[in-house]
Design an enzyme around this catalytic site. Structure first.
Site, PDB file in Angstrom:
ATOM      1  NE  ARG A 293      -8.210   8.728   6.585  1.00 34.24           N
ATOM      2  CZ  ARG A 293      -8.687   8.588   7.815  1.00 34.24           C
ATOM      3  NH1 ARG A 293      -9.399   7.530   8.140  1.00 34.24           N
ATOM      4  NH2 ARG A 293      -8.440   9.492   8.717  1.00 34.24           N
TER       5      ARG A 293
ATOM      6  CE  LYS B  67      -2.961  14.796  11.725  1.00 29.88           C
ATOM      7  NZ  LYS B  67      -4.113  15.436  11.100  1.00 29.88           N
TER       8      LYS B  67
ATOM      9  NE  ARG C 231     -12.791  11.064   9.209  1.00 35.76           N
ATOM     10  CZ  ARG C 231     -11.616  11.688   9.232  1.00 35.76           C
ATOM     11  NH1 ARG C 231     -11.303  12.489  10.245  1.00 35.76           N
ATOM     12  NH2 ARG C 231     -10.748  11.521   8.262  1.00 35.76           N
TER      13      ARG C 231
HETATM   14  P1  AMP Z   1      -8.444  14.453   8.055  1.00 38.65           P
HETATM   15  O1  AMP Z   1      -9.671  14.811   8.812  1.00 38.65           O
HETATM   16  O2  AMP Z   1      -7.318  15.412   8.270  1.00 38.65           O
HETATM   17  O3  AMP Z   1      -8.040  13.010   8.272  1.00 38.65           O
HETATM   18  O4  AMP Z   1      -8.825  14.584   6.488  1.00 38.65           O
HETATM   19  C1  AMP Z   1      -9.829  13.784   5.906  1.00 38.65           C
HETATM   20  C2  AMP Z   1      -9.661  13.763   4.392  1.00 38.65           C
HETATM   21  O5  AMP Z   1      -9.781  15.102   3.879  1.00 38.65           O
HETATM   22  C3  AMP Z   1      -8.313  13.277   3.896  1.00 38.65           C
HETATM   23  O6  AMP Z   1      -8.225  11.856   3.841  1.00 38.65           O
HETATM   24  C4  AMP Z   1      -8.252  13.937   2.520  1.00 38.65           C
HETATM   25  O7  AMP Z   1      -9.094  13.276   1.586  1.00 38.65           O
HETATM   26  C5  AMP Z   1      -8.868  15.304   2.799  1.00 38.65           C
HETATM   27  N1  AMP Z   1      -7.824  16.269   3.253  1.00 38.65           N
HETATM   28  C6  AMP Z   1      -7.731  16.878   4.476  1.00 38.65           C
HETATM   29  N2  AMP Z   1      -6.664  17.704   4.517  1.00 38.65           N
HETATM   30  C7  AMP Z   1      -6.064  17.610   3.303  1.00 38.65           C
HETATM   31  C8  AMP Z   1      -4.905  18.193   2.730  1.00 38.65           C
HETATM   32  N3  AMP Z   1      -4.120  19.058   3.418  1.00 38.65           N
HETATM   33  N4  AMP Z   1      -4.603  17.877   1.450  1.00 38.65           N
HETATM   34  C9  AMP Z   1      -5.364  17.030   0.727  1.00 38.65           C
HETATM   35  N5  AMP Z   1      -6.457  16.420   1.208  1.00 38.65           N
HETATM   36  C10 AMP Z   1      -6.812  16.699   2.482  1.00 38.65           C
END
Ligand code: AMP
Length: 222
Positions: free
Chosen positions: A177, A19, A166
């Site tokens: 997740r 994504k 990460r």
């Molecule tokens: P991502 O890089 O999109 O996988 O986001 C990494 C982490 O950031 C997620 O596992 C959440 O802990 C937090 N996070 C990112 N976007 C959101 C969102 N829209 N709402 C809540 N937590 C978020």
């Protein structure tokens, strides 16, 4: 404030579907801004500021950051976005409450709604494999795929920044997740389908072919 002919696009998909990679490439090709909530949180954690301190442990556990904190951060950024062609939201909204807050804010401030929601589909076994190979640039967040045996230097080809894995890509956290995705985020697919703006894209094949598929489906030309 963005112009009327700009698009607001939401990118949906499980962790590991590509994504972030696709949102960055499509934004580049369609001259849109790319706004990633995960990147904003990771940058705050790197800086060690108040927001970073608040969200670090939550992110490492694989859970979602509370809606209030997330929505405020994203809407603030969105109001500063000046791209004439619009913006791709990557990783936000992540549940129905966030999607409703986004629609409400867009309607109240700009008299509009999200224009298109792109959902990228990949089989679950493939997601876990991809996440275990994922490395990111600490400076510019560019993602890389690499095996443990890979001997090329751990620096970013674009900016020379250090590459790292990460903490939330560790196997246990990945499962958490994925659970969060299926429980909280998947219902958004139906939400945007009901709004009549959902585009579903097959996330298999080369990075370039997936980008081309998305750009075409969003009405852009290559
Ligand atoms: P991502 O890089 O999109 O996988 O986001 C990494 C982490 O950031 C997620 O596992 C959440 O802990 C937090 N996070 C990112 N976007 C959101 C969102 N829209 N709402 C809540 N937590 C978020």
């Amino acid at each position: 404030m963005m112009s009327i002919d700009s698009k607001i696009a939401v990118f949906l998909g499980a962790p590991g579907v590509g994504k972030g990679t696709q949102a960055a490439l499509v934004a580049q090709q369609m001259q849109m801004s790319h706004l990633s909530s995960g990147d904003l949180f990771r940058q705050a954690v790197e800086r060690g500021d108040e927001l970073g301190k608040q969200v670090k442990a939550i992110m490492e556990s694989g859970a979602l950051v509370p809606d209030e904190i997330t929505t405020q951060m994203v809407l603030d950024r969105l109001s500063q976005s000046s791209s004439a062609r619009g913006v791709i939201l990557d990783g936000f909204p992540r549940n129905i409450v966030q999607a409703e807050s986004l629609d409400k804010a867009l309607t109240e401030k700009q008299g509009r709604k999200v224009d298109v929601a792109v959902c990228i589909d990949v089989a679950q076994e493939e997601l876990i494999r991809r996440l275990s190979l994922r490395w990111l640039c600490r400076k510019c967040q560019t993602p890389y795929n690499r095996d443990a045996e890979d001997v090329t230097p751990l620096v970013c080809e674009k900016c020379g920044g250090e590459l790292y894995q990460r903490a939330d890509d560790a196997p246990d956290t990945v499962l958490k997740r994925l659970q969060v995705y299926f429980a909280a985020t998947m219902p958004l697919i139906e939400y945007y389908k009901q709004c009549g703006i959902l585009i579903e894209v097959d996330g298999g094949g080369s990075v370039e072919s997936i980008t081309a598929r998305i750009v075409l489906a969003m009405g852009g030309s290559r």
